[in-house]
Design an enzyme around this catalytic site. Structure first.
Site, PDB file in Angstrom:
ATOM      1  N   HIS A  39       0.855  -1.190   0.000  1.00  0.00           N
ATOM      2  CA  HIS A  39       0.000   0.000   0.000  1.00  0.00           C
ATOM      3  C   HIS A  39       0.888   1.235   0.000  1.00  0.00           C
ATOM      4  CE1 HIS A  39      -2.828   2.952   1.743  1.00  0.00           C
ATOM      5  NE2 HIS A  39      -3.810   2.130   1.443  1.00  0.00           N
TER       6      HIS A  39
ATOM      7  N   ASP B 180       2.888  -4.367   8.289  1.00  0.00           N
ATOM      8  CA  ASP B 180       1.665  -3.597   8.067  1.00  0.00           C
ATOM      9  C   ASP B 180       0.489  -4.549   8.265  1.00  0.00           C
ATOM     10  OD1 ASP B 180      -0.569  -2.307   7.106  1.00  0.00           O
ATOM     11  OD2 ASP B 180       0.299  -1.757   5.169  1.00  0.00           O
TER      12      ASP B 180
ATOM     13  N   CYS C 282      -4.788   2.435  -3.577  1.00  0.00           N
ATOM     14  CA  CYS C 282      -3.479   2.885  -3.075  1.00  0.00           C
ATOM     15  C   CYS C 282      -2.391   1.872  -3.397  1.00  0.00           C
ATOM     16  CB  CYS C 282      -3.534   3.183  -1.578  1.00  0.00           C
ATOM     17  SG  CYS C 282      -4.593   4.570  -1.156  1.00  0.00           S
TER      18      CYS C 282
ATOM     19  N   GLN D 257      -4.783  -4.831   7.268  1.00  0.00           N
ATOM     20  CA  GLN D 257      -5.816  -5.729   6.765  1.00  0.00           C
ATOM     21  C   GLN D 257      -5.923  -7.024   7.557  1.00  0.00           C
ATOM     22  OE1 GLN D 257      -8.015  -4.963   4.514  1.00  0.00           O
ATOM     23  NE2 GLN D 257      -7.110  -3.012   3.956  1.00  0.00           N
TER      24      GLN D 257
ATOM     25  N   LYS E  27     -10.503  -0.228  10.773  1.00  0.00           N
ATOM     26  CA  LYS E  27     -10.599  -1.503  10.066  1.00  0.00           C
ATOM     27  C   LYS E  27     -10.850  -2.656  11.035  1.00  0.00           C
ATOM     28  CE  LYS E  27      -7.414   0.126   6.462  1.00  0.00           C
ATOM     29  NZ  LYS E  27      -8.299   0.258   5.311  1.00  0.00           N
TER      30      LYS E  27
END
Length: 404
Positions: free
Chosen positions: A118, A197, A361, A200, A223
């Site tokens: 991303h 990261d 993104c 998600q 999220k």
């Protein structure tokens, strides 16, 4: 094993927004990779906090620090002192790139990321490389399935001065799940710092920092059924102790004169200004809620819906689906014939189906795959198999409407 729709049957009622209609059709919300919805317990807590918390600073401090401890438990971190509250994943990565990167990167050093990152896990490293003279390099993604040959990492670390490996746990475009524990173990053998990261994955799968053995990990509250404007950065306590602040001002100092200032120890040295107390408390409630459901159950449900959607969409003529055929997370990104993703998403919206269309993104990845944009349907535990069927029905109608 999670049965079809079992989580939705138990918990969908906690999300009143899902009961509305759009253009006269029941809402089918399939944009969870961008932002999940809020259960009533988080909505109610957010309202209560805004009403009276700032009048009682002692209570505010306790609520805020309790939320920090809650986030630590959610991640399996050994200490709450390793948890820094940020505005989200993006700020967490920028903090590490600025505070750690400025002090530890220099000419000849390599920052290694993947081609599926991303923008939030790409641009901060571009800037860090530019400022320090380090080189930003990439592990290549092969084909529409998003395959990475992770054996390349071992070879790279054996021969190249890779100081940092930053990578996504779950790709927001491909839906592939990267082997975090193995990547971090490989990096640690070669003295390479790791950043994960987890934007998600944190709300979709169990995460245990001590098992993953990463140095940094970031995620966003919105999220994970939580509020916007709040996120978490986990940092290895040894690394945090050696890092300079990212921002400066009130609350992060221990002593100030007209000539200089001294900083508080972490994590407070990285939280300048008035903290987002309401956001932290709301996030804490959301994490409680998710763990009541069970993160393993949510992961299994996600994978079931993702696989079900992949198989259902594969029957559509002219469709190109990104990501792995099996072992995929709960999302599908696709190009349907010659229909532009924005047109397709706008068409679906007329029938109550909410998807995301664009480059997500991931502009460099899209460009590599020869795409301008894709449509993306992403799922959470409150989604149902019948909503996937509805998605396919609307997409079949779109094929007829656009004549492709």
């Amino acid at each position: 094993m999670v049965g079809p729709d079992s989580l939705a049957a138990h918990y969908r009622g906690d999300f009143p927004i899902l009961n509305q209609k759009v253009s006269g059709f029941p809402l089918v919300y399939l944009d969870n990779a961008a932002s999940t919805q809020h259960p009533t317990c988080v909505i109610d807590e957010d309202a209560n906090v805004h009403r009276g918390i700032h009048a009682l600073s002692t209570r505010a401090t306790k609520l805020y620090e309790d939320a920090r401890a809650r986030a630590a438990r959610f991640l399996g971190a050994a200490s709450a002192e390793s948890i820094i509250f940020t505005r989200g994943t993006t700020e967490g990565i920028n903090l590490v790139a600025s505070s750690w990167g400025t002090a530890h990167l220099g000419p000849g050093d390599i920052i290694l990321i993947t081609e599926m990152e991303h923008h939030a896990n790409l641009i901060p490293w571009q800037i860090a490389a530019r400022r320090t003279g380090a080189s930003l390099q990439y592990l290549p993604v092969t084909g529409d399935e998003g395959t990475i040959d992770w054996s390349l990492l071992e070879r790279r670390l054996q021969t190249d001065p890779v100081r940092l490996m930053a990578f996504t746990h779950i790709s927001n475009s491909l839906g592939c799940i990267n082997p975090v524990r193995e990547i971090c173990a490989t990096a640690r053998r070669h003295g390479t710092v790791t950043l994960v990261d987890a934007a998600q994955s944190a709300g979709h799968a169990p995460i245990n920092i001590q098992e993953l053995d990463c140095d940094f990990l970031v995620f966003s509250g919105h999220k994970c059924c939580g509020p916007t404007g709040i996120g978490v950065l986990y940092g290895n306590p040894t690394l945090l102790a050696d890092m300079q602040p990212y921002q400066f001002g009130g609350e992060m100092i221990s002593r100030v004169t007209y000539e200089s200032a001294d900083w508080k120890p972490g994590p407070h040295r990285f939280e300048a200004g008035t903290p987002h107390i309401a956001g932290a408390v709301g996030l804490s409630v959301a994490l409680d809620y998710l763990e009541t459901i069970g993160m393993s159950a949510i992961r299994a449900n996600d994978h079931h819906l993702g696989q079900r959607a992949y198989e259902a969409l594969s029957s559509l003529p002219g469709i190109r689906i990104l990501g792995p055929k099996i072992e995929r997370a709960g999302l599908v990104s696709f190009q349907l014939g010659t229909i532009h993703a924005h047109d397709l998403v706008a068409y679906a919206d007329q029938f109550g189906v909410a998807m995301r269309g664009g480059h997500h993104c991931n502009q460099p990845l899209m460009r590599k795959l020869g795409l301008q944009a894709t449509a993306r349907a992403s799922f959470y535990f409150y989604n149902t198999e019948s909503e996937i069927d509805r998605l396919v029905e609307v997409l079949r109608a779109a094929i007829q409407y656009f004549g492709v």
